[in-house]
Design an enzyme around this catalytic site. Structure first.
Site, PDB file in Angstrom:
ATOM      1  N   LYS A 253      25.980 128.941   7.486  1.00 31.17           N
ATOM      2  CA  LYS A 253      24.768 129.131   6.922  1.00 31.17           C
ATOM      3  C   LYS A 253      24.641 128.198   5.655  1.00 31.17           C
ATOM      4  O   LYS A 253      25.202 128.606   4.562  1.00 31.17           O
ATOM      5  CB  LYS A 253      24.148 130.657   6.747  1.00 31.17           C
TER       6      LYS A 253
ATOM      7  N   HIS B  97      18.839 127.713   1.678  1.00 32.06           N
ATOM      8  CA  HIS B  97      18.696 129.021   1.025  1.00 32.06           C
ATOM      9  C   HIS B  97      17.319 129.080   0.515  1.00 32.06           C
ATOM     10  O   HIS B  97      17.125 129.758  -0.608  1.00 32.06           O
ATOM     11  CB  HIS B  97      19.432 128.873   0.016  1.00 32.06           C
TER      12      HIS B  97
ATOM     13  N   SER C  70      22.038 141.118   4.766  1.00 32.96           N
ATOM     14  CA  SER C  70      22.754 140.723   3.768  1.00 32.96           C
ATOM     15  C   SER C  70      23.685 141.197   3.163  1.00 32.96           C
ATOM     16  O   SER C  70      24.044 142.450   3.216  1.00 32.96           O
ATOM     17  CB  SER C  70      21.701 140.350   2.512  1.00 32.96           C
TER      18      SER C  70
HETATM   19  C1  LIG Z   1      14.824 137.177  -1.830  1.00 34.28           C
HETATM   20  C2  LIG Z   1      15.704 136.344  -1.031  1.00 34.28           C
HETATM   21  C3  LIG Z   1      17.037 137.077  -0.913  1.00 34.28           C
HETATM   22  C4  LIG Z   1      18.034 136.221  -0.194  1.00 34.28           C
HETATM   23  N1  LIG Z   1      19.266 136.632  -0.007  1.00 34.28           N
HETATM   24  C5  LIG Z   1      20.063 135.896   0.629  1.00 34.28           C
HETATM   25  C6  LIG Z   1      21.520 136.565   0.848  1.00 34.28           C
HETATM   26  O1  LIG Z   1      21.792 137.479   0.346  1.00 34.28           O
HETATM   27  N2  LIG Z   1      22.206 135.714   1.413  1.00 34.28           N
HETATM   28  C7  LIG Z   1      21.963 134.504   2.138  1.00 34.28           C
HETATM   29  O2  LIG Z   1      22.830 133.861   2.803  1.00 34.28           O
HETATM   30  N3  LIG Z   1      20.850 134.098   1.803  1.00 34.28           N
HETATM   31  C8  LIG Z   1      19.683 134.425   1.198  1.00 34.28           C
HETATM   32  N4  LIG Z   1      18.445 134.230   1.113  1.00 34.28           N
HETATM   33  C9  LIG Z   1      18.213 132.953   1.922  1.00 34.28           C
HETATM   34  C10 LIG Z   1      17.663 133.208   3.179  1.00 34.28           C
HETATM   35  O3  LIG Z   1      18.391 133.985   4.002  1.00 34.28           O
HETATM   36  C11 LIG Z   1      16.974 132.130   3.939  1.00 34.28           C
HETATM   37  O4  LIG Z   1      17.996 130.946   3.764  1.00 34.28           O
HETATM   38  C12 LIG Z   1      15.413 131.612   3.161  1.00 34.28           C
HETATM   39  O5  LIG Z   1      14.804 132.856   2.593  1.00 34.28           O
HETATM   40  C13 LIG Z   1      14.732 130.965   4.384  1.00 34.28           C
HETATM   41  O6  LIG Z   1      13.431 130.429   3.766  1.00 34.28           O
HETATM   42  P1  LIG Z   1      12.202 131.299   3.608  1.00 34.28           P
HETATM   43  O7  LIG Z   1      12.382 132.312   2.742  1.00 34.28           O
HETATM   44  O8  LIG Z   1      11.360 130.039   3.263  1.00 34.28           O
HETATM   45  O9  LIG Z   1      11.958 131.529   5.194  1.00 34.28           O
HETATM   46  C14 LIG Z   1      17.525 134.961   0.229  1.00 34.28           C
HETATM   47  C15 LIG Z   1      16.169 134.518   0.328  1.00 34.28           C
HETATM   48  C16 LIG Z   1      15.280 135.534  -0.381  1.00 34.28           C
HETATM   49  C17 LIG Z   1      13.860 134.873  -0.534  1.00 34.28           C
HETATM   50  C1  LIG Z   2      23.794 139.740  -6.686  1.00 35.20           C
HETATM   51  C2  LIG Z   2      24.314 138.174  -6.658  1.00 35.20           C
HETATM   52  C3  LIG Z   2      24.038 137.894  -5.359  1.00 35.20           C
HETATM   53  C4  LIG Z   2      22.674 137.792  -4.712  1.00 35.20           C
HETATM   54  C5  LIG Z   2      22.629 136.881  -3.624  1.00 35.20           C
HETATM   55  C6  LIG Z   2      21.493 136.953  -2.894  1.00 35.20           C
HETATM   56  C7  LIG Z   2      20.706 135.549  -2.617  1.00 35.20           C
HETATM   57  O1  LIG Z   2      21.608 135.004  -1.893  1.00 35.20           O
HETATM   58  C8  LIG Z   2      19.536 135.273  -2.873  1.00 35.20           C
HETATM   59  O2  LIG Z   2      19.223 133.941  -2.665  1.00 35.20           O
HETATM   60  O3  LIG Z   2      18.884 135.748  -3.942  1.00 35.20           O
END
Ligand SMILES: Cc1cc2nc3c(=O)[nH]c(=O)nc-3n(C[C@H](O)[C@H](O)[C@H](O)COP(=O)(O)O)c2cc1C
Ligand SMILES: CCCCCCC(=O)C(=O)O
Length: 328
Positions: free
Chosen positions: A237, A261, A109
């Site tokens: 994505k 997401h 990320s």
């Molecule tokens: C704690 C957390 C942080 C995430 N941070 C990002 C991120 O920084 N960028 C992003 O594109 N998606 C982010 N996501 C979404 C994940 O990439 C992904 O789409 C999602 O977690 C998939 O679902 P699942 O957790 O049920 O497997 C985040 C998800 C979680 C749970």
């Molecule tokens: C600091 C702000 C952005 C955090 C992004 C992380 C993310 O995508 C998420 O789902 O949490």
């Protein structure tokens, strides 16, 4: 605390709930608003049924496949998740090492607590992708792209579902902030630390950070801009609509990650597995299609592949794995 034997991903989640601080586990687990989509991702997967065929000689099973031309041992990669060091001291670096140890791909990320360089150094042989948010200050994005290229990341995963940040009630209640000993590691060298998130705030610091820095004005022309500054393949994505998938394929995008997401952005959008068939048919083989959201066991992976995904990505379970801390 004595660690129980954990036999499925749900066990890891329960364990993480016991050992992680509330600020962290609420951030990792929660979804947006009423969490309708968060739970529907899982429920929808369970609604699809498998109709097995028999007498097919399955004595030899090979799950190896490719993603963007790179070989992986089975059709799973790690989705980008922010701020992994709240779960384990070496955070994203440890997760990338784990991915490398089983021969699957890892997506770092932008909002990671281990930097682009740290992860590359810790897991040099890992098939690594870099997830990108586009910042209002394009130069920040440009520098992130250059660093990912220099460090051997093999694709950019551009997140397109975050023009505004999801309303995460748990984080708002907690007034979420990153613990003071942790940093958004990719920004230390950029005179831009994201430390605004740790200042006094009315709600979750995430909202304030994202709304001040991420660019909500993005359009398809920004994809052309991104293509002009990199030679890396680009994966979009956060696509849920067959119409957007069609445009992406027309634009020559290399991959689409069908994602909501993990239910953390716009609530009440469909479960990813339910929109996958329409996206597969709209793309008709012009680019690779992947899926994430609620994948928790082998049958989930099987269903996504049977409906046309090339690879699935998993998010939360990897963080719960970090919280298990095998070194203890
Ligand atoms: C704690 C957390 C942080 C995430 N941070 C990002 C991120 O920084 N960028 C992003 O594109 N998606 C982010 N996501 C979404 C994940 O990439 C992904 O789409 C999602 O977690 C998939 O679902 P699942 O957790 O049920 O497997 C985040 C998800 C979680 C749970
Ligand atoms: C600091 C702000 C952005 C955090 C992004 C992380 C993310 O995508 C998420 O789902 O949490």
């Amino acid at each position: 605390m004595a660690r129980p034997e954990l036999v499925c991903l749900a066990d890891f989640e329960k364990y993480a709930c016991k050992v992680l601080p509330k600020n962290a586990i609420d951030y990792y687990r929660s979804g947006a608003d009423g969490e309708i989509t968060l739970y529907d991702n899982v429920k929808a997967l369970s609604r699809w049924q498998i109709l097995p065929r028999v007498l097919r000689d399955v004595s030899t099973v090979n799950m190896q496949t490719t993603i963007l031309g790179h070989s992986i041992t089975f059709p799973v990669c790690v989705a980008p998740t922010a701020m992994n060091k709240m779960a384990y001291p070496t955070g994203e670096a440890a997760a990338a090492q784990a991915a490398a140890s089983v021969g699957i791909g890892y997506t770092l990320s932008t909002i990671s607590t281990s930097s682009i360089e740290e992860v590359a150094e810790a897991a040099p042989d890992c098939l690594r992708f870099f997830q990108l948010y586009i910042y209002k200050q394009r130069n920040i994005t440009r520098q992130l792209v250059a660093r990912a290229e220099n460090c051997g990341y093999k694709a950019l995963v551009l997140t397109v579902d975050t023009p505004f940040f999801g309303k995460r009630l748990a984080d708002n209640r907690n007034k979420f902030k990153l613990p003071p000993h942790l940093k958004m590691a990719n920004f230390e060298k950029l005179d831009f630390t994201g430390s605004g998130m740790n200042q006094a705030q009315k709600q979750s610091g995430l909202n304030e950070y994202a709304s001040s820095l991420f660019d909500p004005s993005l359009t398809w022309s920004d994809i052309d801009w991104l293509k002009s500054i990199t030679k890396l393949p680009i994966v979009l994505k956060g696509i849920l609509s067959a119409k957007d998938a069609h445009i992406a394929a027309e634009k020559g995008i290399d991959g689409i990650l069908v994602s909501n997401h993990g239910g953390r952005q716009l609530d009440t959008v469909p479960a990813t597995i339910d929109v996958l068939p329409s996206i597969i048919s709209s793309v008709s083989g012009r680019c690779e299609v992947y899926l994430d959201g609620g994948i928790r066991c082998g049958t989930d992976i099987f269903k996504a592949l049977a409906l046309g995904a090339k690879v699935v990505f998993i998010g939360r379970p990897v963080i719960y794995g970090l919280a298990y801390d095998v070194s203890q």
